[in-house]
Design an enzyme around this catalytic site. Sequence first.
Site, PDB file in Angstrom:
ATOM      1  N   GLU A 175       0.830  -1.212   0.000  1.00 33.68           N
ATOM      2  CA  GLU A 175       0.000   0.000   0.000  1.00 33.68           C
ATOM      3  C   GLU A 175       0.867   1.265   0.000  1.00 33.68           C
ATOM      4  O   GLU A 175       0.702   2.165   0.824  1.00 33.68           O
ATOM      5  CB  GLU A 175      -0.934  -0.005   1.214  1.00 33.68           C
ATOM      6  CG  GLU A 175      -1.942  -1.127   1.136  1.00 33.68           C
ATOM      7  CD  GLU A 175      -3.061  -0.973   2.147  1.00 33.68           C
ATOM      8  OE1 GLU A 175      -2.859  -0.318   3.175  1.00 33.68           O
ATOM      9  OE2 GLU A 175      -4.151  -1.523   1.901  1.00 33.68           O
ATOM     10  N   GLU A 374      -5.351  -8.397  -0.701  1.00 28.91           N
ATOM     11  CA  GLU A 374      -6.105  -8.215   0.539  1.00 28.91           C
ATOM     12  C   GLU A 374      -7.566  -7.941   0.216  1.00 28.91           C
ATOM     13  O   GLU A 374      -7.862  -7.208  -0.716  1.00 28.91           O
ATOM     14  CB  GLU A 374      -5.571  -7.033   1.363  1.00 28.91           C
ATOM     15  CG  GLU A 374      -4.172  -7.228   1.874  1.00 28.91           C
ATOM     16  CD  GLU A 374      -3.682  -6.047   2.667  1.00 28.91           C
ATOM     17  OE1 GLU A 374      -4.515  -5.272   3.192  1.00 28.91           O
ATOM     18  OE2 GLU A 374      -2.457  -5.853   2.738  1.00 28.91           O
TER      19      GLU A 374
HETATM   20  C1  BGP Z   1      -4.342  -2.561   4.954  1.00 33.50           C
HETATM   21  C2  BGP Z   1      -3.008  -3.169   5.348  1.00 33.50           C
HETATM   22  C3  BGP Z   1      -3.058  -4.384   6.172  1.00 33.50           C
HETATM   23  C4  BGP Z   1      -4.310  -4.530   7.033  1.00 33.50           C
HETATM   24  C5  BGP Z   1      -5.570  -4.038   6.337  1.00 33.50           C
HETATM   25  C6  BGP Z   1      -6.780  -3.993   7.252  1.00 33.50           C
HETATM   26  O1  BGP Z   1      -4.189  -1.197   5.018  1.00 33.50           O
HETATM   27  O2  BGP Z   1      -2.265  -3.497   4.189  1.00 33.50           O
HETATM   28  O3  BGP Z   1      -1.864  -4.373   6.939  1.00 33.50           O
HETATM   29  O4  BGP Z   1      -4.123  -3.979   8.250  1.00 33.50           O
HETATM   30  O5  BGP Z   1      -5.413  -2.776   5.805  1.00 33.50           O
HETATM   31  O6  BGP Z   1      -6.778  -2.776   7.925  1.00 33.50           O
HETATM   32  P1  BGP Z   1      -7.016  -2.753   9.499  1.00 33.50           P
HETATM   33  O7  BGP Z   1      -6.056  -3.751  10.066  1.00 33.50           O
HETATM   34  O8  BGP Z   1      -6.760  -1.368   9.926  1.00 33.50           O
HETATM   35  O9  BGP Z   1      -8.451  -3.170   9.705  1.00 33.50           O
END
Ligand code: BGP
Length: 475
Positions: A175, A374
């Site tokens: 990201e 993701e």
């Molecule tokens: C993205 C990241 C992950 C993961 C995901 C879910 O930004 O790549 O690391 O964390 O988000 O977000 P969160 O954990 O804040 O719910």
Amino acid sequence: MAFPEGFLWGGSVAAHQLEGAWDVDGRGPSVSDVLTGGSRERPRRITIPLEEGEGYPNHEGIDFYHTYPEDIELFAEMGFKCFRTSISWSRIFPRGDEREPNEAGLEFYDRLFDCLLAHGIQPVVTLSHFEMPLALATDYGGWLDRRCIDFFVRYATTVIERYHDKVRYWITFNEINNQANVSRDLYGWVNSGFRPSEFENPRKAMYQAAHNEFVAAAKVVSAAHEIDPALQVGCMIAMIPYYPYSCDPDDAMCALEGMHQRYYFSDVMCRGYYPSWAKAEWERDGTKPEMAPEDEATLRAGVSDFLSFSYYMSMVEKQEPGDLYVRRGSGDEHTVRNPYVRTSDWGWNIDPVGLRYSLVSLWERYQLPLFVAENGLGAYDELKDGTVDDDYRIAYLSAHISEMEKAISQDGVDVIGYTPWGCIDVVSFTTGEIRKRYGFIYVDINDDGTGSRKRFRKRSFGWYKHVIETNGAEL
Ligand code: BGP
């Protein structure tokens, strides 16, 4: 349902959100180790030095550093073809500026990748997932210092030379575009080791850090192909499509311009040069990054082999009177609620069609293979009688997989893999909570530190196992 043979079904995590063992076997602190716990209401804080009595959830994670053999057994039971995780950069180079790597750190990932391969699971490895060694942030100013290019290339080539016969798919920066939101220090800090709020022109600082990262990533793509021509090295963005609020042409332009906050990054890494509108913005705002004469050729030579992205939600853009389209702060200045979709427990829009929209948009823009690295639903899960009835998660994921299948079969998009985020419960990134659960596997840890640390199969565990068994034919 028409998923290609060999489609990479799996799951996704990140070292700093699950490994724990933050100061074990020579590992140095990373930028994520100084993030306090938080919640939707209480933002995480960057604390250097660490504060007595404060909680740092990434220090323990779910102790995957020690439990990975049992956890991988569970991934294999679901039939994972691949497993996306990151190498913790500061396990390999504790400060980031050393000349020699930490052998104990390298040996951990030898054990981890051997265990995955022994279970028929391909590792998909992110080189930097918000895990820059803290010393590079404190002593160099993070990616604002061009010397980080060489530090990153040394780290990346060290691990690629070590593991290239175990790991075929690599991802450079997780990201990388989050830092476009310069209204919160969190994003600049984890992406690039600097705090935007400390700069007169935070967007100029962010573009400079991003440029150095682009150059480093391009060098790594080229070096990886030299080390082993079979390797595939991808880049990765957080993909949140912006829909125009109405057919008002200003809303349409506002949404289109808003997407520049994401495409600025993927354009450079997937095409090998900066888009023209970026240069116009640099002129207008005085944000042009400093470049070395050889950078242009480096970027062109090091174009990513595939584009991976996270997809959780879409957003809606409405042009308010005044600053036409221009974005300076969060990039979400024009975002309004979408009356056509529901939201998650943490207020994220739930929009499965947006995944198809993202796949088609990115495919038509770059014509590169795409990897959904993701996707998932963070929710409050209740453990009862040794399981969790997470039908809501099954509904979310099956709807998204169904839209992904349409992108493949109806829109002709080349999708190589799908790794739902947090396939086992991990520490949330934005809030630092473990109660924001994504997994097919419940980990009995609570945000107050209590819990047995035992793992439990949620209802979605058996559902996803069947999805993989039928190669997506039955959801
Ligand atoms: C993205 C990241 C992950 C993961 C995901 C879910 O930004 O790549 O690391 O964390 O988000 O977000 P969160 O954990 O804040 O719910």
